[in-house]
Scaffold this active site. Structure first.
Site, PDB file in Angstrom:
ATOM      1  N   GLY A  95       0.823  -1.206   0.000  1.00 55.18           N
ATOM      2  CA  GLY A  95       0.000   0.000   0.000  1.00 55.18           C
ATOM      3  C   GLY A  95       0.853   1.250   0.000  1.00 55.18           C
ATOM      4  N   CYS A  96       2.124   1.058  -0.168  1.00 52.15           N
ATOM      5  CA  CYS A  96       3.107   2.134  -0.203  1.00 52.15           C
ATOM      6  C   CYS A  96       3.176   2.954   1.066  1.00 52.15           C
ATOM      7  CB  CYS A  96       2.928   3.008  -1.431  1.00 52.15           C
ATOM      8  SG  CYS A  96       3.570   2.180  -2.873  1.00 52.15           S
ATOM      9  N   VAL A  97       4.173   3.806   1.112  1.00 47.94           N
ATOM     10  CA  VAL A  97       4.393   4.550   2.351  1.00 47.94           C
ATOM     11  C   VAL A  97       4.088   6.025   2.164  1.00 47.94           C
ATOM     12  CG1 VAL A  97       5.877   4.153   4.316  1.00 47.94           C
ATOM     13  CG2 VAL A  97       6.572   3.326   2.103  1.00 47.94           C
TER      14      VAL A  97
ATOM     15  N   THR B 197       0.240   3.708   6.638  1.00 49.93           N
ATOM     16  CA  THR B 197       0.639   2.446   6.037  1.00 49.93           C
ATOM     17  C   THR B 197       1.374   1.518   7.003  1.00 49.93           C
ATOM     18  OG1 THR B 197       2.534   3.689   5.250  1.00 49.93           O
ATOM     19  CG2 THR B 197       0.806   3.207   3.658  1.00 49.93           C
TER      20      THR B 197
END
Ligand SMILES: Cc1cc2nc3c(=O)[nH]c(=O)nc-3n(C[C@H](O)[C@H](O)[C@H](O)COP(=O)(O)OP(=O)(O)OC[C@H]3O[C@@H](n4cnc5c(N)ncnc54)[C@H](O)[C@@H]3O)c2cc1C
Lengths: 97, 415
Positions: A95-97, B197
């Protein structure tokens, strides 16, 4: 079931330990019976991972494998990105950062 | 023969790279050209404060930010031809290169979500990732008399992944200051399974949202906006009503990247994550938000990775192996309202952890903890950005992440 390596959330950590049969068992665990449509998505994820180095996102599956996002939600209800990765024996999508 | 380096995009990364390389490459041998579609450089972190009445020192002429000896061409890139080594602009100009750097960033694309662009765009549906959007939202917040304010992220990755959270915190503080907090329901809608995230930061930030009575709606992937009914509809048919929607639209790399066969499904350039070299063509590199690095799309990453890129590029053109490796280092201030903020620092391998920054025990900044110093750090960054950073001077923060001062929350901290 043969023993395989998984992380804390149950995602396989070794790409090569995955088999078709295992996919069926993993799917059954989360209440999914694999049809041809499911396999199309799973096969794409498996083939994409080694070249891309990351688990494909829903958008990537829909654009490159031609499966509409809406259908991915129908095939893998609730959390399709995570469920697909789980069955395909790949890391949880970051989900990426 | 003069060698030609062409840099597409003169934002944070393009400017830093052009200025650093201009100092290192001889003027007699190298022509460096930057192409950008806009004359003015926008300080994007400043956009966050605009809706709440923040200062407006946001635009500066690009020409003045580039060193002498860097040519600036104003024009919009239409395509790149890697075979012929040329760039075509929409006005018909063709520019040849020997080496190409793609630094065209990522842009909000409200056109990609059905129902988002339309008569309600900038009336009840807003964004703050663009100059015009941030100012339109300021008007909307001034006139907001209460109801449901929904802050929404369409899909990852987005640039500055903490910005929507910061906006939410600032909005909460804004309504409290105006003594109308109890008339406003705040909802944060995200495609992720938590506030952020990575698990540790997600827990910290989730707690802050909780304390401020902000509802979080997770795993929400928007299919369309029903602007007439003022409702967000997800792919799994959940609905979220709003009176005022503040969305971060899908972020995408420039269209020419995809059109030239150099991009992925979101028009980001696939690159080697340590050298930023394009996987499709060795004479092309992509720096900043334009590439597909698995780290944050942030100014800090644009800056740190540019430092590594410059050293590698000099080796590459000298015909030797590239020996520098980017580690994914990012650090971002997170405004939390009431004159406070927190700070996160991380890379490819290490998620944001609590502790002190940049100097171990001394700080003076704290990681993952709300302090006034972090807020002032964020504001001071504006000056650093316009001066040493864009000029390509060395800053005291190393491009490589350090574990000094960091600890895992479950580990014991010794005094
Ligand atoms: C609201 C907001 C808050 C932010 N806050 C922070 C923060 O606190 N800290 C932080 O580190 N980062 C922050 N960022 C992110 C940061 O601004 C970006 O990550 C950074 O600017 C990336 O640099 P870049 O050079 O890759 O892209 P950009 O700086 O966006 O530059 C891209 C350039 O390319 C040009 N361009 C694009 N397409 C074309 C084309 N086809 N032809 C010609 N030119 C083109 C554009 O005009 C632009 O000048 C924030 C961003 C936003 C939107």
């Amino acid at each position: 079931m043969t023993t395989v390596h998984v992380d804390a959330e149950g995602f396989l950590t070794e790409y090569d330990e995955w088999t078709d049969e295992l996919a069926g068992q993993l799917a059954a665990r989360i209440g999914i019976e694999l049809t041809d449509e499911h396999w199309k998505a799973i096969r794409f994820l498996r083939a994409d991972y080694p070249t891309h180095g990351e688990t494909a996102t829903l958008r990537r599956v829909s654009t490159l494998a031609g499966i509409p996002v809406k259908q991915l939600f129908a095939l893998f209800p609730g959390k399709p990105a995570k469920k697909m990765a789980y069955i395909a024996g790949l890391p949880k999508p970051r989900g990426c950062v | 023969m003069m060698k030609r380096l062409v840099i597409l995009g003169g934002g944070t990364a393009g400017t830093v790279v052009a200025n650093k390389l201009r100092r290192r490459l001889s003027l007699d041998e190298w022509r460096i050209t930057v192409i950008d579609r806009q004359r003015d450089h926008l300080y994007q972190p400043g956009l966050l404060f605009v809706p709440f009445g923040g200062r407006e020192d946001l635009l500066r002429p690009r020409r003045r930010l580039l060193r002498n000896g860097v040519q600036l061409l104003i024009g919009e890139v239409a395509s790149v031809d890697p075979e012929r080594k040329s760039v075509r602009l929409f006005d018909g100009d063709v520019v040849g290169y020997d080496y190409l750097v793609i630094a065209t960033g990522t842009s909000p694309r409200p056109d990609q979500t059905p129902g988002m662009l339309g008569p309600q765009w900038r009336r009840s549906i807003h964004d703050f990732y663009t100059y015009d959007g941030a100012f339109a939202l300021r008007e909307a917040l001034q006139g907001f008399t209460g109801g449901r304010l929904v802050v929404h992220v369409v899909e990852q990755p987005i640039k500055c992944p903490v910005a929507p959270l910061e906006f939410t915190f600032l909005a909460e503080a804004f309504f409290r200051r105006r003594e109308m907090r109890d008339q406003v329901e705040l909802v944060y809608v995200t495609p992720l399974d938590g506030a952020f995230t990575k698990p540790i930061a997600s827990r910290y930030l989730g707690r802050l949202l909780d304390e401020r009575k902000i509802t979080v709606e997770t795993d929400f992937l928007v299919e369309r906006v029903d602007a007439e009914r003022k409702t967000l509809v997800s792919y799994d048919e959940r609905e979220i009503d709003y009176d005022l929607l503040v969305t971060v639209p899908l972020n995408m790399g420039a269209d020419f990247v995809g059109a030239s066969g150099l991009g992925d499904e979101l028009n980001y350039v696939p690159v080697d994550k340590h050298t930023l070299q394009s996987k499709a063509n060795p004479d092309i590199f992509a720096v900043g938000d334009a590439n597909d690095l698995p780290t944050s799309k942030a100014g800090s990453v644009a800056h740190f990775s540019s430092e590594v890129f410059v050293e590698n590029f000099l080796q590459y053109v000298a015909g030797v192996a590239m020996t520098h490796r980017f580690d994914g280092h990012a650090n971002c201030f997170v405004e939390t309202g009431d004159g406070k903020g927190l700070l996160i620092d991380f890379n490819y391998d290490t998620e944001p952890l609590p502790g002190r920054f940049p100097l171990g025990r001394l700080g003076p900044l704290s990681l993952l903890r709300e302090t006034k110093a972090n807020h002032w750090g964020k504001l001071a960054f504006r000056w650093i950005y316009w001066h040493p950073l864009l000029r390509g001077r060395r800053l005291p923060v190393p491009s490589r992440m350090s574990m000094s001062g960091k600890h895992r929350p479950d580990e014991e901290v010794r005094p």
